[in-house]
Motif scaffolding. Structure first.
Motif, PDB file in Angstrom:
ATOM      1  N   ASP A 179       1.896   2.885   3.376  1.00 31.67           N
ATOM      2  CA  ASP A 179       1.030   4.051   3.180  1.00 31.67           C
ATOM      3  C   ASP A 179       1.867   5.306   2.858  1.00 31.67           C
ATOM      4  O   ASP A 179       1.438   6.425   3.127  1.00 31.67           O
ATOM      5  CB  ASP A 179       0.127   4.315   4.394  1.00 31.67           C
ATOM      6  N   HIS A 220      -6.631  -2.147   5.353  1.00 31.55           N
ATOM      7  CA  HIS A 220      -5.368  -1.436   5.258  1.00 31.55           C
ATOM      8  C   HIS A 220      -5.106  -0.648   6.541  1.00 31.55           C
ATOM      9  O   HIS A 220      -6.037  -0.108   7.126  1.00 31.55           O
ATOM     10  CB  HIS A 220      -5.432  -0.539   4.002  1.00 31.55           C
ATOM     11  N   HIS A 235       1.511   5.385  -2.068  1.00 33.31           N
ATOM     12  CA  HIS A 235       0.990   6.467  -2.914  1.00 33.31           C
ATOM     13  C   HIS A 235       2.167   7.252  -3.487  1.00 33.31           C
ATOM     14  O   HIS A 235       2.391   8.411  -3.123  1.00 33.31           O
ATOM     15  CB  HIS A 235       0.096   7.399  -2.098  1.00 33.31           C
ATOM     16  N   GLU A 265      -8.422   2.768  -2.497  1.00 31.67           N
ATOM     17  CA  GLU A 265      -8.913   2.383  -1.211  1.00 31.67           C
ATOM     18  C   GLU A 265     -10.322   2.923  -1.002  1.00 31.67           C
ATOM     19  O   GLU A 265     -10.605   4.079  -1.300  1.00 31.67           O
ATOM     20  CB  GLU A 265      -7.978   2.835  -0.088  1.00 31.67           C
ATOM     21  N   HIS A 276       0.846  -1.202   0.000  1.00 32.60           N
ATOM     22  CA  HIS A 276       0.000   0.000   0.000  1.00 32.60           C
ATOM     23  C   HIS A 276       0.877   1.245   0.000  1.00 32.60           C
ATOM     24  O   HIS A 276       1.471   1.611   1.011  1.00 32.60           O
ATOM     25  CB  HIS A 276      -0.909   0.009   1.237  1.00 32.60           C
TER      26      HIS A 276
HETATM   27 ZN    ZN Z   1      -3.590   4.891   1.535  1.00 33.29          ZN
END
Ligand code: ZN
Length: 255
Positions: free
Chosen positions: A202, A152, A9, A92, A7
């Motif tokens: 994350d 998550h 970004h 998500e 996970h």
């Molecule tokens: Zn996220």
């Protein structure tokens, strides 16, 4: 064997100045990354981004806090993007009652995107914040898509974790398991079967100790591995093998 980050970004603006450099490092130290979308625009970018990357796969979806005034065409777009190459999950999506956005919009968005996951035969990446009870009740009533999902950055207690595990979900753990005060979360890691754990960062958010206050990046997933290894008494190499096999089952429907 290398680490995986299920996970991240990397397309967010926090990486605008050094994305290529970051990608180079991530490719050296990781075997697999999942880039996660948060709205229609970002999901489009995810589709474009992953098609040229060997080790990076994508998830497309509308985050609960991006779910106000959702249009039918937005959902159509997510469904279309979900069918593109290298898209391996819907996410998500979920409920986030920390931010005071419209709860009804969030439920509607979650409901519709669970249907898309079912229709497209994809698993789900859930974002749940300050809404664990509500999310559990909703999912129990609605039922999960066939390919199930991962919660998550799980951030509740063991009692709640057990409920989500009983639904057949995986739990994602991030930097917060390294924070000194988070004993309750470490108890969840200890009790969760290792076959249901997905390590994640994350990035650029939630940096682990010793990088708190800095920008997170996927190579820091090694601190998450080290903490899981310490809590569960499983050496890091074995943990890499198990979590890679978890990710293959979960995202690629293998084994
Ligand atoms: Zn996220």
């Amino acid at each position: 064997m290398n680490f995986i980050d299920t996970h991240c970004h990397l397309l967010l603006k926090q990486f605008d100045d050094d994305r290529q450099e970051m990608l180079k490092k991530a490719n050296e130290e990781l075997d697999l990354l999942i880039e996660i979308g948060i709205n229609v625009e970002s999901s489009k970018s995810v589709v474009d981004f992953v098609k040229d990357e060997e080790k990076i796969f994508g998830a497309v979806g509308i985050h609960p806090t991006e779910s106000q005034d959702l249009k039918e065409t937005d959902l159509d777009k997510i469904k279309e993007l979900a069918g593109k190459p290298k898209i391996v999950a819907i996410g998500e999506i979920g409920l986030d009652f920390y931010w005071e956005t419209n709860k009804q919009d969030q439920y509607k968005s979650l409901d519709a995107q669970l249907d898309i996951a079912e229709e497209m035969g994809l698993p789900v990446v859930f974002h749940i914040r300050d809404a664990y009870e509500e999310a559990y009740n909703f999912l129990q009533k609605k039922g999960l898509p066939a390919r199930k999902g991962v919660v998550h950055c799980f951030s509740s207690d063991w009692e709640m974790a057990e409920k989500f595990l009983d639904l057949g979900l995986y739990l994602g753990f991030d930097g917060p398991i390294t924070y000194p005060k988070n004993n309750k979360l470490r108890e969840v890691v200890e009790k969760t079967p290792v076959e249901r754990i997905l390590p994640e960062t994350d990035s650029p958010f939630l940096p682990p100790v010793p990088y708190r206050g800095k920008r997170n990046n996927p190579t820091y997933v090694k601190y998450v591995y080290e903490k899981i290894s310490e809590i569960k008494g499983i050496d890091v190499e074995t943990l890499k093998e198990i979590t890679k096999s978890n990710a293959e089952k979960f995202f690629f429907n293998k084994g």
